[in-house]
Design a protein around this motif. Structure first.
Motif, PDB file in Angstrom:
ATOM      1  N   VAL A 190      14.963 -43.123 -57.309  1.00 35.48           N
ATOM      2  CA  VAL A 190      15.717 -42.177 -56.487  1.00 35.48           C
ATOM      3  C   VAL A 190      15.453 -40.771 -57.026  1.00 35.48           C
ATOM      4  CG1 VAL A 190      17.988 -41.461 -55.662  1.00 35.48           C
ATOM      5  CG2 VAL A 190      17.502 -43.886 -56.013  1.00 35.48           C
TER       6      VAL A 190
ATOM      7  N   ASP B  95      19.433 -36.935 -52.181  1.00 35.19           N
ATOM      8  CA  ASP B  95      18.812 -38.075 -52.856  1.00 35.19           C
ATOM      9  C   ASP B  95      18.004 -38.887 -51.850  1.00 35.19           C
ATOM     10  OD1 ASP B  95      19.884 -37.408 -55.280  1.00 35.19           O
ATOM     11  OD2 ASP B  95      21.630 -38.726 -55.094  1.00 35.19           O
TER      12      ASP B  95
ATOM     13  N   SER C  39      15.576 -36.366 -56.088  1.00 36.61           N
ATOM     14  CA  SER C  39      16.237 -35.335 -55.287  1.00 36.61           C
ATOM     15  C   SER C  39      15.193 -34.538 -54.516  1.00 36.61           C
ATOM     16  CB  SER C  39      17.048 -34.401 -56.198  1.00 36.61           C
ATOM     17  OG  SER C  39      17.659 -33.372 -55.447  1.00 36.61           O
TER      18      SER C  39
END
Length: 597
Positions: free
Chosen positions: A307, A314, A309
């Motif tokens: 994950v 996200d 940004s």
């Protein structure tokens, strides 16, 4: 003996160039020998070294015949060094010019034409028409060139100029190159012809000497800095602009030392300023990604889920790392491909939620409905025993009527459970079609659909929600009904009670308003006991005999079908539910973006 400072400089600069080139050769041999193109660059330096030694010998020689011989030798190896440099540029840029017949023919002709013409010049006089003996600024002999020399220079300029043009075009079309290294390589390629042009223009004091060799020192210095100090050789040029550069998925290229050596534009959305980190360790440039990845040792690929940004949100990525071998030296390189699977991950999450709901439906049918059925069966059995051949005795009529009333209530409760179970099963599926709705408008409409009695509704602000209208209405209706029925003694028995809290004062005020990430619904009733906070959304949770225990479960189901989350805020007096709708907003934005042309 040197005749003065000018002769010292003219002889010393080529010797200094040889010394610097020797250090560079040793450095490349010990640290970069397996780098792509290193051997071609080494060949350029070796041929150029002979050029410099011949040039220094020419300046130091006192015999005119020896000077003429060394002048021809210096010119020959000067031309050869430029041809070898052109072949290196062909190899580096991936254009494979040296494999094309016309380029190979021109390169071969440029290499042999000058020495052949020089050896046979006594028969035709086309290369040199004569020799001049000069005494200033130091004694030296130089040739007067004939028409063949101009043809040789034009041929060499065509070969070297085209290869240099290919280099500049490649560098300018590759956006991930550092300005410093581009400038260094370009200046290196220009240093030799510029030095020759300045000599022809009379800027330098010695007439007739080929001054191209005096551009060799800046050439060696700048080319080495651009190619090796900044690892320009470590960037693969072959088709990267069309194959990698235009991909919508982020791609990183790592060398055998796990350094970032290339990337595409999509990668810059995740890691800003990548162009300033080319050549830096992977774990320094992309620490989160590097921590999750394992670089493969053999031909097999490795993968991971991570994950990251992106633009403040996200995003879920599936990462695949593949290892490739360089054909020239067998050194392993790594390509890191990231696929945005945020929508897939969201669908998987919602599928899990739907499966959980189906499990709960099965549990409700098998358990919650069995209890009221047993009650109904018990009351029916009692009624049967009361009835004899002459009917129900008068003294037991009231008791029989009570049993019938309880049976009817049990059946009504079963219908309520069935309605709620069907709601969970049918309406819990993922929302596909949404519209932009006003928080204020939907809340007021839902308030009008619920019997609210003396309760009051306060709305503190508005915001736009992307939702399915009927489901959003059901969320508000269930929450309002829960607040009114459990927050007012006056209406506690005036309808069904879906979920339980302790009963409070005669009037309750319900408040609705926006939050930075969604909205909230709160009331000033007695609230939910702290011991029940963790299971308030569970299927069947209730503390009353009348409730089905599915009201708040439906609220959560409706929220999750939109990609939202709902939580009980236990820091607030009364009962406060907070909805985070940012998940659906990001998904909707992603769908809009993918649908855009």
């Amino acid at each position: 003996m040197l005749g003065g400072p000018v002769e010292f400089v003219y002889a010393g600069l080529p010797i200094l160039t040889v010394l610097v080139g020797s250090v560079v050769l040793y450095w490349i041999r010990s640290r970069f020998w397996d780098a792509r193109g290193a051997k071609w660059y080494t060949a350029t330096l070796l041929v150029g070294g002979v050029w410099m030694l011949a040039l220094a010998g020419y300046v130091l020689a006192t015999d005119p015949t020896r000077q003429r011989q060394l002048a021809v030798l210096a010119r020959t190896f000067g031309i050869l060094s430029l041809v070898v440099w052109s072949l290196f540029l062909s190899r580096y840029t991936g254009t494979q010019l040296h494999r094309r017949r016309w380029f190979r023919a021109l390169a071969a002709l440029a290499s042999v034409s000058f020495p052949v013409l020089a050896v046979t010049n006594g028969f035709h006089g086309l290369l040199y028409t004569g020799w001049v003996q000069a005494s200033t600024p130091f004694p030296h002999t130089f040739g007067v060139f004939g028409p063949a020399y101009a043809a040789v220079v034009a041929l060499v300029a065509a070969v070297n100029g085209y290869a240099f043009f290919v280099l500049v075009r490649y560098l300018l079309s590759t956006p991930n190159q550092s300005d410093v290294r581009i400038t260094a390589v370009v200046l290196a390629g220009l240093s030799i012809p510029v030095a020759e042009l300045l000599g022809v223009a009379g800027v330098f004091p010695a007439d007739g000497i080929g001054h191209a060799g005096y551009g060799a020192l800046p050439f060696v210095t700048l080319a080495t800095v651009g190619l090796f100090r900044f690892s320009l050789l470590d960037v693969r040029p072959v088709a990267r602009n069309t194959v990698i550069g235009d991909l919508r998925d982020p791609v990183l290229v790592l060398d055998g030392d796990s350094r970032v050596v290339d990337f595409n534009r999509a990668s810059s959305r995740i890691w800003s300023g990548l162009e300033t980190h080319v050549g830096d360790p992977f774990e320094t440039v992309c620490p989160t990604l590097a921590e999750r990845l394992t670089l493969p040792d053999g031909e097999a690929s490795t993968s991971a889920q991570v994950v990251l940004s992106v633009d403040g949100s996200d995003r879920h990525f599936s990462v695949t790392v593949s290892r490739t071998e360089q054909a020239t030296n067998g050194v392993g390189w790594y390509s890191v491909l990231l696929r945005d699977v945020t929508e897939l991950e969201r669908s998987r999450w919602q599928l899990e939620k739907q499966n959980d709901r189906l499990d709960q439906v099965a549990s409700t049918i098998s358990h919650d409905l069995r209890n009221p059925i047993n009650v109904a069966d018990g009351n029916t059995e009692l009624l049967r025993t009361m009835i004899d051949d002459d009917g129900i005795p008068p003294e037991r009529v009231a008791d029989a009527a009570d049993k019938l009333a309880k049976t009817r209530e049990t059946h009504e409760r079963m219908e309520e459970i069935i309605d709620d179970v069907l709601t969970i099963a049918r309406e819990g599926k993922t929302v596909e079609d949404t519209e932009r709705l006003s928080l204020v408008a939907v809340a007021r409409e839902a308030w009008g659909n619920v019997g609210t009695g003396d309760a009051a509704l306060t709305i503190t602000g508005d915001r736009t929600l992307r939702a399915e209208r009927s489901k959003l209405l059901r969320i508000f209706e269930n929450l309002f009904r829960n607040s009114v029925e459990h927050g007012s003694t006056g209406s506690q028995n005036s309808g069904r009670s879906d979920d339980s809290v302790d009963h409070g004062p005669a009037e309750v005020t319900v408040e609705v308003g926006p939050t930075p990430d969604g909205f909230f619904v709160t009331d000033d009733g007695p609230g939910i006991p702290e011991s029940h906070h963790e299971n308030v959304f569970e299927y069947g949770y209730t503390t009353t005999d009348q409730g089905t225990g599915l009201g708040l479960s439906i609220v959560r189901t409706m929220a999750e079908s939109h990609g939202w989350t709902v939580e009980l805020d236990d820091s607030h007096d009364g009962t406060r539910f907070v909805f985070d709708t940012s998940g659906e907003s990001r998904s909707a934005d992603a769908r809009d973006e993918s649908a855009a042309p």
